[in-house]
Design a protein around this motif. Structure first.
Motif, PDB file in Angstrom:
ATOM      1  N   SER A  59     -36.656 -93.890 -33.819  1.00 31.26           N
ATOM      2  CA  SER A  59     -38.052 -93.907 -34.269  1.00 31.26           C
ATOM      3  C   SER A  59     -38.638 -92.494 -34.269  1.00 31.26           C
ATOM      4  CB  SER A  59     -38.890 -94.831 -33.380  1.00 31.26           C
ATOM      5  OG  SER A  59     -38.831 -94.421 -32.025  1.00 31.26           O
TER       6      SER A  59
ATOM      7  N   LEU B 169     -37.331 -90.697 -37.381  1.00 29.25           N
ATOM      8  CA  LEU B 169     -38.000 -91.156 -38.593  1.00 29.25           C
ATOM      9  C   LEU B 169     -39.434 -90.634 -38.670  1.00 29.25           C
ATOM     10  CD1 LEU B 169     -36.635 -94.804 -38.884  1.00 29.25           C
ATOM     11  CD2 LEU B 169     -35.909 -92.766 -40.151  1.00 29.25           C
TER      12      LEU B 169
ATOM     13  N   GLU C  60     -40.950 -88.528 -41.636  1.00 28.59           N
ATOM     14  CA  GLU C  60     -42.235 -88.941 -42.230  1.00 28.59           C
ATOM     15  C   GLU C  60     -43.202 -87.766 -42.333  1.00 28.59           C
ATOM     16  OE1 GLU C  60     -45.865 -91.525 -40.494  1.00 28.59           O
ATOM     17  OE2 GLU C  60     -43.972 -92.629 -40.688  1.00 28.59           O
TER      18      GLU C  60
ATOM     19  N   PRO D 151     -42.886 -94.450 -47.387  1.00 29.05           N
ATOM     20  CA  PRO D 151     -42.175 -95.255 -46.381  1.00 29.05           C
ATOM     21  C   PRO D 151     -40.766 -95.648 -46.796  1.00 29.05           C
ATOM     22  CG  PRO D 151     -44.418 -96.051 -46.674  1.00 29.05           C
ATOM     23  CD  PRO D 151     -44.182 -95.051 -47.758  1.00 29.05           C
TER      24      PRO D 151
ATOM     25  N   SER E 286     -37.525 -94.731 -44.564  1.00 29.91           N
ATOM     26  CA  SER E 286     -36.686 -95.815 -44.055  1.00 29.91           C
ATOM     27  C   SER E 286     -35.242 -95.671 -44.518  1.00 29.91           C
ATOM     28  CB  SER E 286     -37.250 -97.159 -44.520  1.00 29.91           C
ATOM     29  OG  SER E 286     -36.441 -98.226 -44.077  1.00 29.91           O
TER      30      SER E 286
ATOM     31  N   GLN F 226     -32.593 -93.747 -42.297  1.00 28.31           N
ATOM     32  CA  GLN F 226     -32.145 -94.228 -40.993  1.00 28.31           C
ATOM     33  C   GLN F 226     -30.623 -94.139 -40.919  1.00 28.31           C
ATOM     34  OE1 GLN F 226     -33.109 -98.290 -40.043  1.00 28.31           O
ATOM     35  NE2 GLN F 226     -32.357 -98.144 -37.953  1.00 28.31           N
TER      36      GLN F 226
ATOM     37  N   SER G 130     -27.810 -99.634 -37.821  1.00 31.97           N
ATOM     38  CA  SER G 130     -28.222 -99.290 -39.172  1.00 31.97           C
ATOM     39  C   SER G 130     -27.171 -99.704 -40.186  1.00 31.97           C
ATOM     40  CB  SER G 130     -28.477 -97.786 -39.298  1.00 31.97           C
ATOM     41  OG  SER G 130     -27.251 -97.072 -39.242  1.00 31.97           O
TER      42      SER G 130
END
Length: 229
Positions: free
Chosen positions: A31, A34, A38, A50, A54, A57, A179
């Protein structure tokens, strides 16, 4: 980092091994990564994306950098993008990292059962070394990072190298992943693959909500080709 004498299936009491992803599977770091991506996207595009975030990952630094450079039409080089992502990620991890639920106890139980263990990550080795200052990774017999194979996940190379380093065929190994990129790598290598995270729906894998649902008995049954009742 660990790199011990290879096992053999006959010499190893368990007769099988566990190869585990790190970020998001064992450590609560995905997280944070990411969030770094972002913020990078927002800084250079002026907007949130987004779907792009995503999609990264499980990516290693170089692949993520190349994807961002292309998608955002950046003038900076891929190496420069990777350097910035690396620097900002290290800054974000400065406060330390923590285990995901169930991870620490599962590793301790596997070690106690003398199951060979390998860490297989798309993170660079210097990230692993940084994390090892906060969490104990000495339980692993082998650690394979993004620096150790010509191709990283989703190619099978990292899992094949980990299995070979343990001296156990990949088909006798269980991979733990969170993932699609990582699970694709493990499945391609021939590992029986357990995907951690509800609703992931990755083909040709077993699914569990979290590592709290995983124990040595379950993995032993999976290694034998069955699931415990």
């Amino acid at each position: 980092m660990p790199d011990r004498t290879p096992h053999s299936a006959d010499a190893t009491p368990a007769g099988w091994a566990v190869l585990s992803d790190m970020d998001g599977t064992l450590l609560d770091t995905e997280s944070t990564w990411l969030l770094v991506v972002e913020e990078f996207v927002r800084r250079y595009s002026g907007a949130d994306d987004p779907a792009l975030v995503s999609a990264l990952q499980g990516f290693d630094l170089d692949r993520a950098a190349a994807t961002l450079r292309s998608h955002l039409s950046l003038e900076m080089t891929t190496a420069a993008v990777a350097d910035e992502l690396d620097r900002r990620s290290i800054e974000a991890y400065a406060g330390g990292v923590s285990w995901t639920p169930g991870a620490r106890s599962l590793l301790a139980a596997l070690a106690a059962a003398r199951v060979p263990l390998a860490l297989v990550t798309s993170s660079p080795r210097h990230w692993v070394q940084r994390f090892a200052q906060t969490v104990d990774l000495s339980v692993f017999d082998v650690i394979v990072t993004a620096d150790d194979t010509p191709r990283t996940k989703p190619a099978p190379d990292p899992y094949l190298r980990a299995a070979a380093s343990l001296g156990i065929a990949a088909q006798r190994c269980i991979a733990l992943e969170d993932s699609l990129v990582g699970a694709t790598s493990a499945v391609a290598a021939g590992c029986t693959t357990v995907v951690v995270g509800a609703g992931k729906g990755v083909p040709d894998t077993l699914q569990v909500a979290s590592l709290i649902a995983v124990d040595v008995r379950m993995l032993r049954a999976v290694a034998r080709g069955s699931m415990p009742s």
